[in-house]
Design an enzyme around this catalytic site. Structure first.
Site: not given
Ligand code: FPP
Length: 240
Positions: A13, A30, A124
């Site tokens: 997050d 992201h 892994l």
């Molecule tokens: C939450 O942060 C994150 C997500 C909803 C997406 C997480 C995805 C990735 C890290 C990319 C993954 C990619 C692959 C290839 C597996 P948020 O958007 O809720 O952040 P915020 O709370 O600051 O708004």
């Protein structure tokens, strides 16, 4: 002595906030999140963690603005094309956990190829929860058993769950300062240790992982028993 968790699960997050702090669009956060995940996979493998499960897109994330959802889908498909060859070479076995019906043919093709290409790896196991929700998993497991006319017990449900190929997580980490489960691994985290990090996911580096592992090592996992009972037993008799 530091005890490495066998299975770590992470709610990644804080990507959006990382981007907003830099006056960047959320998708830039992201993208940085993918870099952080790459680093984390390597760090886990180097430290002897056997299984890493990450929450990449929840069943509820469809409710985000359409540009963010389509940006995440494109990023996911692109990241798979770019990252899977390296993950394959590094011995990572990839699994996708979640409801596949709503996913685009492009994303489905990437998922299928990633799983096929890495199936023989064993260094892994990386479970990527995508279009996943803990309630969905429990419901789909129960529906599967009902359709087969099987009794619903803890053990039968356990083997029908989407994560039946791995033991439950020992440690669940959530970055980004929030302290909630958000429909992640509801069934499997029954006896997990939880660590909430104030770091935003793009900032979660090897040192932060080591800090989490060190904190985990200091926890006493009692699985419903007393400290005295645990002391009287050999560690190997404690379920994990
Ligand atoms: C939450 O942060 C994150 C997500 C909803 C997406 C997480 C995805 C990735 C890290 C990319 C993954 C990619 C692959 C290839 C597996 P948020 O958007 O809720 O952040 P915020 O709370 O600051 O708004």
């Amino acid at each position: 002595m530091s005890q490495t968790p066998n299975h770590i699960a992470i709610v990644m997050d804080g990507n959006g906030r990382w981007a907003s702090k830099r006056f960047l669009p959320r998708i830039a956060g992201h993208k940085q999140g993918v870099d952080s995940l790459r680093r984390c996979v390597k760090a886990c493998a180097d430290r002897g963690v056997a299984i890493l499960t990450v929450f990449a897109f929840s069943s509820e994330n469809w409710n985000r603005p359409i540009e963010e959802v389509s940006g995440l889908m494109d990023l996911f498909a692109m990241a798979l094309t770019r990252e899977v060859p390296n993950l394959k070479a590094d011995g990572v076995q990839i699994h996708f956990i979640g409801e596949r019906k709503a996913l685009s043919p492009k994303v489905l093709a990437g998922i299928g190829l990633a799983e096929f290409d890495t199936a023989k790896n064993s260094r892994l196991i990386l479970n990527i929860c995508f279009n996943y929700g803990g309630r969905w998993d429990i419901a789909q497991a129960a529906a599967k058993l009902a359709a087969q006319g099987q009794a619903i017990t803890e053990s039968s449900l356990n083997s029908a769950m989407a994560l039946a190929h791995v033991p439950d997580p020992d440690l669940v980490i959530r970055t980004g300062s929030e302290q909630r489960i958000s429909n992640f691994l509801l069934w499997q985290s029954a006896y997990s240790e939880f660590i909430f990090s104030d770091k935003l996911w793009p900032e979660f580096d090897e040192n932060a992982l080591d800090d989490a592992i060190a904190e985990f090592s200091g926890r006493e996992r009692r699985f419903g028993q007393t400290s005295g009972q645990l002391l009287a037993k050999k560690p190997s008799t404690v379920p994990n």
